[in-house]
Write an enzyme that holds these catalytic residues in place. Sequence first.
Site, PDB file in Angstrom:
ATOM      1  N   HIS A  35      50.683  -5.275  69.622  1.00 37.34           N
ATOM      2  CA  HIS A  35      51.427  -4.023  69.754  1.00 37.34           C
ATOM      3  C   HIS A  35      52.392  -4.154  70.926  1.00 37.34           C
ATOM      4  CE1 HIS A  35      47.667  -3.041  67.681  1.00 37.34           C
ATOM      5  NE2 HIS A  35      48.340  -2.069  67.090  1.00 37.34           N
ATOM      6  N   GLY A 163      47.646   9.175  70.123  1.00 39.57           N
ATOM      7  CA  GLY A 163      46.445   8.965  69.316  1.00 39.57           C
ATOM      8  C   GLY A 163      45.182   9.329  70.070  1.00 39.57           C
ATOM      9  N   ILE A 194      55.424   9.110  68.789  1.00 40.66           N
ATOM     10  CA  ILE A 194      55.371   8.202  67.642  1.00 40.66           C
ATOM     11  C   ILE A 194      53.934   7.747  67.380  1.00 40.66           C
ATOM     12  CG2 ILE A 194      56.057   5.912  66.791  1.00 40.66           C
ATOM     13  CD1 ILE A 194      58.335   7.900  66.691  1.00 40.66           C
ATOM     14  N   HIS A 265      55.653   0.686  67.164  1.00 41.34           N
ATOM     15  CA  HIS A 265      54.248   0.739  67.569  1.00 41.34           C
ATOM     16  C   HIS A 265      53.578  -0.624  67.456  1.00 41.34           C
ATOM     17  CE1 HIS A 265      50.088   2.268  67.833  1.00 41.34           C
ATOM     18  NE2 HIS A 265      49.843   1.397  66.872  1.00 41.34           N
ATOM     19  N   GLU A 414      28.254  15.990  72.159  1.00 43.58           N
ATOM     20  CA  GLU A 414      27.458  14.758  72.104  1.00 43.58           C
ATOM     21  C   GLU A 414      28.319  13.514  72.296  1.00 43.58           C
ATOM     22  OE1 GLU A 414      25.436  17.942  69.669  1.00 43.58           O
ATOM     23  OE2 GLU A 414      27.462  17.099  69.748  1.00 43.58           O
ATOM     24  N   PHE A 440      21.739  14.161  65.696  1.00 37.77           N
ATOM     25  CA  PHE A 440      23.096  14.271  66.221  1.00 37.77           C
ATOM     26  C   PHE A 440      23.567  12.987  66.893  1.00 37.77           C
ATOM     27  CE2 PHE A 440      22.044  19.036  66.623  1.00 37.77           C
ATOM     28  CZ  PHE A 440      22.221  19.193  65.254  1.00 37.77           C
ATOM     29  N   HIS A 464      13.276  15.391  68.581  1.00 41.23           N
ATOM     30  CA  HIS A 464      13.211  16.008  67.248  1.00 41.23           C
ATOM     31  C   HIS A 464      13.529  14.939  66.198  1.00 41.23           C
ATOM     32  CE1 HIS A 464      13.464  19.279  70.048  1.00 41.23           C
ATOM     33  NE2 HIS A 464      13.272  20.196  69.110  1.00 41.23           N
ATOM     34  N   HIS A 476      18.781  19.051  60.389  1.00 42.08           N
ATOM     35  CA  HIS A 476      18.366  18.614  61.711  1.00 42.08           C
ATOM     36  C   HIS A 476      17.295  17.523  61.672  1.00 42.08           C
ATOM     37  CE1 HIS A 476      20.639  22.080  62.838  1.00 42.08           C
ATOM     38  NE2 HIS A 476      20.259  22.075  64.097  1.00 42.08           N
ATOM     39  N   ARG A 523       9.300  16.303  68.398  1.00 42.11           N
ATOM     40  CA  ARG A 523       9.205  17.707  68.784  1.00 42.11           C
ATOM     41  C   ARG A 523       7.750  18.135  68.800  1.00 42.11           C
ATOM     42  NH1 ARG A 523       8.506  22.739  66.261  1.00 42.11           N
ATOM     43  NH2 ARG A 523       9.585  24.458  67.334  1.00 42.11           N
TER      44      ARG A 523
END
Length: 670
Positions: A35, A163, A194, A265, A414, A440, A464, A476, A523
């Site tokens: 680049h 970006g 760009i 780019h 997160e 998650f 959990h 979950h 949990r």
Amino acid sequence: MDIATLIAQHPDHWQRACAIRMLAMDAVAAANSGHSGMPMGMADVATVLFEKHLKFDAAVPDWPDRDRFILSAGHGSMLLYALLHLTGYQDMTLEQLRNFRQSGAITAGHPEYGHAKGIEPTTGPLGQGLANAVGFAMAEESLRARFGAPLQDHQTWVIAGDGCLMEGVSHEAIGLAGRQKLSRLVVLWDDNGITIDGRVDIACVTDQKARFAAAGWDVFECDGHDPADIDRALGAAKASPRPAMVACRTHIALGSSAQDTSKGHGALTDAQLIADTRATYGWDHEPFVIPAEIKAQWEAIGTRGQTARQEWEARLAAAPAARRSAFTRVFAGELPSRLPGVIRKLKKDASDSAPKLATRAASEKVLGAVNPVMAEMLGGSADLTGSNNTKTPGLGVFGPEDRKGRHVHYGIREHGMAAAMNGMALHGGIRPYGGTFMAFTDYARPAMRLSALMGLPVVYVMTHDSIGLGEDGPTHQPVEHLAISRATPNTLVFRPADLVETAEAWEIALQQQATPSVLSLTRQGVPAVRKTHTNRNLSSQGAYVLAEAEGRRQAILIATGSEVAIALAARDLLQADGIGTRVVSMPCMELFAAQPEAYRRRVLPAGPVRLGIEAAVRAGGWDRWLTGERGRKADFLGMEGFGASAPAEVLYREFGITAETAAERVRALL
């Protein structure tokens, strides 16, 4: 400022900046890949930053009180490599630039941490460097509060592109930095308008300056090709009492026929384009040739921080012995000598009392013992502190109100949390850990992958961890997440069965210097399974015999975490029928795989049938331990699909993850 005016008003600056531009063009052309446009567009900003603002000493690149420079727009890696070479970093030779993007070179396509001095984080996945920088700045604040400004007093500078600012992680990072009032953090936005597909506005019309301001940042702007204006803006940003963003208006691929186009780019390799750009720049030197006087100017810039570094070394030497020792230890990543004794005592107490305890609560007990002896621990949670059990008594809350606090309220971020923890680990002097629900990890995944790629000992406290979380239901309840983490190279995944194994998992995680750890924690309460104390860390072998068969060994039950207790109950049923059954607890598959073959054979000998038990899908390493490693007949008891919403004990029955089902499966195998 146009090129002619820039050359006329700032000839020396122009030559120094052109050295960056031409090294970038030459390297990309030689590799036929890369680049070109970003280094060409941001060379003026980078030149002013390194010449007038960045505190560094190229001769001592790991100086702990240096400013950190992070190229979040990692595709423009030749900007960084050119700067390192020009300022005199010893390992960034001209030969390395000639071998840009080639096998064995330290000049990878995107900057990779550990390949060369001066590369602070691995970047390339856009937005990650920006989010890492928030962690760098948080680490500096925490360490300054602990050790004082004489030892920690520096800035974090970031170059980010359009970006980076479009990636979702940037929103999390910007919001976190604003709340934390990280006044030593400056983001230099390459505002060239760009992207690969065309102008930014075909996909994004966000007012970035207003966005940063709304998040609690001070916002500045400058002509990114006017060195005097750049200097003014950077000076104002550095003096800002809040995190600062400088919108640097630039032209991508400046001075070439690809200027201000999406073509600019990527890799500019056309010989005529390069020749025309050389002529526009007034640069009549051969590829990779930097005139001696220009190189000397850059090398002088590389020594600009030498006096500041020597003064810092004198301050460290004059610091009280205890402070100096603690500072040296945490930056070396060494553990305090008291830690093994703390873990042994915790294990002994747990073996004696044999509590029924959720392993997330067990983790809290471990942290309650470890945090007082490891002041470098900086924990946190993504808005699940009471569920992840990451905050222990006396820890305090890290924030502008109390920089000595050691628990971070990351908010529902997160991804930002994981990326910030990477930055803390990269900065040095901090051992970060952070929690969320195991499901998650999907949100944190890109940064978790980079923890492994960079070799950072970040600890992910993922609670959990199965259908055992109950009524919150399948959204979950993780079923595939253990497999995803286990499939990641250079990652230790621990699923401890009780308090003793949890303490051992934490001990191993803290011993790591170049490997992240994922703690998969329940949990629901689980019974103690380790009731006989040993000083040895049995989990360090990855798997071990927890209960031996009575009589002829016919079956081996292999289980992890909350299912170890189920395996022990199934063993009782099978032994009652005269079926000799061994139970193997396997808290960490990666560590077991690393053991000598002789040990693995002792734990999993040929002959007996094998049953794996885990409330997750079978993928992610199970087949090796069931049908590989001289396995004969085997089965797996776990999840084949998603969970459901109901109390945990109901779900375990409905999905058949019970001692009775396990015993039936073994009988069928026999």
